[in-house]
Design a protein around this motif. Structure first.
Motif, PDB file in Angstrom:
ATOM      1  N   SER A  45      62.419  26.979 -45.192  1.00 46.19           N
ATOM      2  CA  SER A  45      63.551  26.685 -45.238  1.00 46.19           C
ATOM      3  C   SER A  45      63.404  24.861 -44.805  1.00 46.19           C
ATOM      4  O   SER A  45      62.722  24.634 -43.601  1.00 46.19           O
ATOM      5  CB  SER A  45      65.087  27.484 -45.178  1.00 46.19           C
ATOM      6  OG  SER A  45      65.410  26.849 -43.722  1.00 46.19           O
ATOM      7  N   GLY A  46      64.317  24.296 -45.137  1.00 42.84           N
ATOM      8  CA  GLY A  46      64.520  22.703 -44.818  1.00 42.84           C
ATOM      9  C   GLY A  46      64.427  22.991 -43.074  1.00 42.84           C
ATOM     10  O   GLY A  46      64.123  22.206 -42.597  1.00 42.84           O
ATOM     11  N   ALA A  47      66.141  23.677 -42.779  1.00 44.57           N
ATOM     12  CA  ALA A  47      65.868  23.294 -41.392  1.00 44.57           C
ATOM     13  C   ALA A  47      65.062  23.856 -40.718  1.00 44.57           C
ATOM     14  O   ALA A  47      64.661  23.315 -39.184  1.00 44.57           O
ATOM     15  CB  ALA A  47      67.495  24.426 -40.983  1.00 44.57           C
ATOM     16  N   GLU A  48      64.551  24.996 -40.947  1.00 41.66           N
ATOM     17  CA  GLU A  48      62.800  25.524 -39.988  1.00 41.66           C
ATOM     18  C   GLU A  48      61.663  24.597 -39.779  1.00 41.66           C
ATOM     19  O   GLU A  48      60.957  24.813 -39.141  1.00 41.66           O
ATOM     20  CB  GLU A  48      62.629  26.482 -40.587  1.00 41.66           C
ATOM     21  CG  GLU A  48      61.998  28.052 -40.088  1.00 41.66           C
ATOM     22  CD  GLU A  48      61.201  29.086 -40.750  1.00 41.66           C
ATOM     23  OE1 GLU A  48      61.585  29.473 -41.796  1.00 41.66           O
ATOM     24  OE2 GLU A  48      60.011  29.937 -39.931  1.00 41.66           O
TER      25      GLU A  48
ATOM     26  N   VAL B  99      60.213  11.609 -39.265  1.00 42.53           N
ATOM     27  CA  VAL B  99      61.004  11.401 -41.020  1.00 42.53           C
ATOM     28  C   VAL B  99      61.145  12.864 -41.358  1.00 42.53           C
ATOM     29  O   VAL B  99      60.142  13.184 -41.667  1.00 42.53           O
ATOM     30  CB  VAL B  99      59.978  10.271 -41.399  1.00 42.53           C
ATOM     31  CG1 VAL B  99      61.060   9.813 -42.495  1.00 42.53           C
ATOM     32  CG2 VAL B  99      59.707   9.701 -40.428  1.00 42.53           C
ATOM     33  N   ASP B 100      62.243  12.916 -42.034  1.00 38.76           N
ATOM     34  CA  ASP B 100      63.277  13.933 -42.006  1.00 38.76           C
ATOM     35  C   ASP B 100      63.406  13.736 -43.604  1.00 38.76           C
ATOM     36  O   ASP B 100      64.135  12.813 -44.472  1.00 38.76           O
ATOM     37  CB  ASP B 100      64.478  14.470 -41.937  1.00 38.76           C
ATOM     38  CG  ASP B 100      64.835  15.917 -42.999  1.00 38.76           C
ATOM     39  OD1 ASP B 100      64.178  15.934 -43.586  1.00 38.76           O
ATOM     40  OD2 ASP B 100      65.722  16.367 -42.142  1.00 38.76           O
ATOM     41  N   GLU B 101      62.193  13.973 -44.263  1.00 36.26           N
ATOM     42  CA  GLU B 101      62.312  13.765 -45.686  1.00 36.26           C
ATOM     43  C   GLU B 101      62.913  15.078 -47.348  1.00 36.26           C
ATOM     44  O   GLU B 101      62.438  14.926 -47.756  1.00 36.26           O
ATOM     45  CB  GLU B 101      60.543  13.065 -46.433  1.00 36.26           C
ATOM     46  CG  GLU B 101      60.098  11.969 -45.824  1.00 36.26           C
ATOM     47  CD  GLU B 101      60.092  10.940 -46.565  1.00 36.26           C
ATOM     48  OE1 GLU B 101      60.671  10.852 -47.902  1.00 36.26           O
ATOM     49  OE2 GLU B 101      59.355   9.855 -46.843  1.00 36.26           O
ATOM     50  N   ILE B 102      63.334  15.861 -46.465  1.00 36.54           N
ATOM     51  CA  ILE B 102      63.080  17.176 -46.952  1.00 36.54           C
ATOM     52  C   ILE B 102      64.799  16.962 -48.828  1.00 36.54           C
ATOM     53  O   ILE B 102      64.015  17.598 -49.399  1.00 36.54           O
ATOM     54  CB  ILE B 102      64.122  17.578 -45.411  1.00 36.54           C
ATOM     55  CG1 ILE B 102      63.441  18.560 -44.980  1.00 36.54           C
ATOM     56  CG2 ILE B 102      64.532  19.155 -46.667  1.00 36.54           C
ATOM     57  CD1 ILE B 102      63.628  19.477 -43.460  1.00 36.54           C
ATOM     58  N   GLN B 103      64.937  15.746 -48.443  1.00 39.72           N
ATOM     59  CA  GLN B 103      66.423  15.791 -49.373  1.00 39.72           C
ATOM     60  C   GLN B 103      64.884  14.761 -50.400  1.00 39.72           C
ATOM     61  O   GLN B 103      65.562  14.349 -51.691  1.00 39.72           O
ATOM     62  CB  GLN B 103      67.327  15.135 -48.774  1.00 39.72           C
ATOM     63  CG  GLN B 103      68.421  15.165 -50.427  1.00 39.72           C
ATOM     64  CD  GLN B 103      70.102  15.746 -50.187  1.00 39.72           C
ATOM     65  OE1 GLN B 103      70.375  14.947 -51.033  1.00 39.72           O
ATOM     66  NE2 GLN B 103      70.667  16.395 -49.347  1.00 39.72           N
ATOM     67  N   THR B 104      64.637  12.902 -49.535  1.00 43.39           N
ATOM     68  CA  THR B 104      64.490  11.963 -49.795  1.00 43.39           C
ATOM     69  C   THR B 104      63.321  11.962 -50.414  1.00 43.39           C
ATOM     70  O   THR B 104      62.614  10.902 -51.662  1.00 43.39           O
ATOM     71  CB  THR B 104      64.417  11.048 -49.253  1.00 43.39           C
ATOM     72  OG1 THR B 104      63.535  11.289 -47.863  1.00 43.39           O
ATOM     73  CG2 THR B 104      66.270  10.380 -48.646  1.00 43.39           C
TER      74      THR B 104
ATOM     75  N   SER C 234      61.126  19.811 -47.935  1.00 41.86           N
ATOM     76  CA  SER C 234      61.621  20.767 -48.767  1.00 41.86           C
ATOM     77  C   SER C 234      61.852  20.857 -50.192  1.00 41.86           C
ATOM     78  O   SER C 234      61.047  20.515 -51.029  1.00 41.86           O
ATOM     79  CB  SER C 234      62.293  21.608 -47.338  1.00 41.86           C
ATOM     80  OG  SER C 234      62.836  22.927 -48.096  1.00 41.86           O
ATOM     81  N   LYS C 235      63.245  21.402 -49.726  1.00 37.23           N
ATOM     82  CA  LYS C 235      63.299  21.362 -51.342  1.00 37.23           C
ATOM     83  C   LYS C 235      63.166  21.222 -52.586  1.00 37.23           C
ATOM     84  O   LYS C 235      62.729  22.079 -53.441  1.00 37.23           O
ATOM     85  CB  LYS C 235      64.888  20.462 -50.517  1.00 37.23           C
ATOM     86  CG  LYS C 235      65.714  20.490 -50.394  1.00 37.23           C
ATOM     87  CD  LYS C 235      67.291  19.436 -50.366  1.00 37.23           C
ATOM     88  CE  LYS C 235      67.773  19.457 -49.808  1.00 37.23           C
ATOM     89  NZ  LYS C 235      69.646  20.371 -50.208  1.00 37.23           N
ATOM     90  N   GLY C 236      62.911  19.837 -53.216  1.00 34.87           N
ATOM     91  CA  GLY C 236      61.991  19.476 -54.326  1.00 34.87           C
ATOM     92  C   GLY C 236      59.838  19.664 -54.930  1.00 34.87           C
ATOM     93  O   GLY C 236      59.443  19.519 -55.100  1.00 34.87           O
TER      94      GLY C 236
HETATM   95  C1  PLP Z   1      67.518  15.935 -45.079  1.00 39.44           C
HETATM   96  C2  PLP Z   1      67.423  17.422 -44.889  1.00 39.44           C
HETATM   97  N1  PLP Z   1      67.776  18.265 -43.900  1.00 39.44           N
HETATM   98  C3  PLP Z   1      67.243  19.522 -43.840  1.00 39.44           C
HETATM   99  C4  PLP Z   1      67.998  20.204 -44.745  1.00 39.44           C
HETATM  100  C5  PLP Z   1      68.223  21.546 -44.582  1.00 39.44           C
HETATM  101  O1  PLP Z   1      67.106  22.579 -45.167  1.00 39.44           O
HETATM  102  P1  PLP Z   1      68.118  23.480 -45.676  1.00 39.44           P
HETATM  103  O2  PLP Z   1      69.328  23.418 -46.909  1.00 39.44           O
HETATM  104  O3  PLP Z   1      66.936  23.948 -46.222  1.00 39.44           O
HETATM  105  O4  PLP Z   1      67.949  24.264 -44.533  1.00 39.44           O
HETATM  106  C6  PLP Z   1      68.392  19.288 -46.082  1.00 39.44           C
HETATM  107  C7  PLP Z   1      69.140  20.094 -46.319  1.00 39.44           C
HETATM  108  O5  PLP Z   1      70.086  19.950 -47.411  1.00 39.44           O
HETATM  109  C8  PLP Z   1      68.381  17.765 -45.565  1.00 39.44           C
HETATM  110  O6  PLP Z   1      68.973  17.200 -46.532  1.00 39.44           O
END
Ligand code: PLP
Length: 445
Positions: A121-124, A257-262, A286-288
């Protein structure tokens, strides 16, 4: 599938019936943005169990960036699933994991030699980036910002900014986190009207924090999002992002750099960081990545990732064969879709700018490429957030067959994040519905 097609009231009878199960058996603490239950989805369309078809402008919160169930991704998933579902990378390696690491390393904006590993997951991914940064730097401090969202786990909740609903009532967070102001150009916390100046002042806060909050020697990393996503689709000034890189270099602190959403084409480039012309030490994704299959990644400098002893990172399912195969196919499709994505971004932005000229309640239009948002205000002078109007526009859009979601500290931002490969005529239809929904919500004040 084509749409929108609305054949029942929303939610329809079958959705209502199934939602009773949700009420009974699923905790209420999970967001429930829409009251509908989905049966199937393809490309930019989602069909609910009552037969209503919607255009999806939420993309599962920036996940189905190249649409629902792309053919090539489906084939990659089924092909992999028929051969191997699991070994755990700790037990025995498999090709999709290794090829995905190779691909992400070759594409990621990391300075110098890099490596990559996978999580669920993103958080992980954020947890792991922070763990590794602390290990490498032998330092506890993590600098994060107001408006940040990095997840809901115990560590990432502490990095996330908005108290309610994300942190409220969950009490003590992981120590060492220092939160500083984020340059939100529309509401610059320092009162500056000049975007770049706002960014430069935010950098001065970091310099000052190194004297008053935490010494750089005891700081592992600075973590930020190239667009603060959940915080309200806030694009930081270029001066700020470039300055973060300079500060990190000056003090030997890592830049995460947290690119999980971007990331993953969401902004019309594979990584949003490419808009700013800097490189990271660690990137979280993550996400996409895999069109909806769960997977996340930390891509980072080889010396940083290789500093950790054997067994210090990893996990049972991280980078499982099917998710990794889906990611490989998704990334290829994203790369092919980038020129189209840039055009989608231009069309979207032009239409939103026209809406800005028309409707006083739109205080700001912002974003990069096909990751855009509007911020709704009671009037442009006071900039008072208008949350109820935001909710009513989203509700009206749903009833017309367009799925939208909000964002932001004040809940007054509507994000517009269609699939980046959406056909222009579907995009046009959706934007027409969006304008009707604004008009409808204003009529029914
Ligand atoms: C920038 C960013 N980091 C981390 C997360 C967390 O991801 P996850 O919901 O998969 O744990 C998100 C989720 O919206 C996010 O937008």
């Amino acid at each position: 599938m084509n749409g929108p097609v609305i054949v029942s009231e929303i939610p329809g009878p079958r959705s209502r019936e199934l939602m009773n199960l949700r009420k009974e058996y699923v905790p209420r603490g999970l967001f429930e943005f829409t009251p509908i239950v989905i049966d199937e989805a393809k490309g930019p369309f989602i069909k609910d169990v009552d037969g209503n078809v919607y255009i999806d402008f939420a993309t599962g919160i920036a996940v189905t960036n190249v649409g629902h169930v792309p053919g090539v991704v489906y084939e990659a998933i089924t092909g992999q699933a028929s051969r191997l579902l699991h070994t755990c990378i700790h037990v025995a390696s498999y090709e999709s994991y290794l090829k995905l690491a190779e691909k992400l390393v070759s594409l990621s904006p990391i300075s110098g030699a890099a490596k990559a590993f996978f999580l669920n997951s993103g958080a992980e991914a954020v947890e792991n980036a922070v763990k590794v940064a602390r290990y490498f730097r032998k330092a506890i401090g993590i600098i994060t910002f107001e408006y940040a969202f990095h997840g809901r786990t115990l560590l990432t909740m502490g990095l996330t900014s908005k108290f309610k609903p994300y942190k409220y009532g969950f009490f003590a967070f992981v120590p060492g986190v220092v939160r500083l102001p984020y340059p939100y150009p529309y509401r610059c916390p320092f009162g500056s009207k000049d975007e770049e100046e706002c960014g430069l002042i935010a950098l001065e806060f970091i310099e000052r924090a190194f004297k008053t909050h935490i010494h750089p020697d005891e700081t592992a990393a600075i973590i930020f999002e190239p667009i603060a996503g959940e915080g309200g689709y806030i694009v930081p000034p270029k001066s700020f992002v470039k300055g973060l890189r300079e500060l990190a270099d000056k003090y030997g602190v890592l830049l995460i750099v947290d690119e999980i959403q971007t990331g993953m084409g969401r902004t019309g480039k594979l990584f949003a960081l490419e808009h700013f012309g800097i490189e990271a030490d660690l990137v979280t994704l993550s996400k996409g990545m895999a069109s909806g299959l769960p997977i996340s990644s930390v891509v980072g400098r080889r010396d940083v990732l290789d500093s950790v002893h054997v067994g210090g990172i990893g996990g049972t399912f991280g980078g499982n064969p099917v998710s990794a195969a889906a990611a490989l196919a998704t990334i290829d499709l994203i790369m092919d879709s980038l020129p189209h994505a840039e055009e989608v971004g231009r069309i979207l932005r032009k239409r939103l700018d026209e809406l800005y000229d028309e409707y006083e309640v739109i205080g700001d239009v912002r974003g990069l490429g096909p990751m855009q948002a509007i911020e709704l205000v009671k009037d442009r002078r006071s900039k008072a957030p208008w949350k109820s109007l935001t909710e009513n526009i989203i509700k009206s859009a749903l009833s017309r067959g367009l799925i939208l979601i909000s964002a932001g500290i004040y809940g007054n931002v509507i994000r517009l994040i269609p699939p980046i490969n959406i056909d222009y005529d579907v995009l046009d239809r959706a934007l027409g519905i969006f304008e009707e929904s604004i008009r409808d919500a204003l009529r029914n004040l």
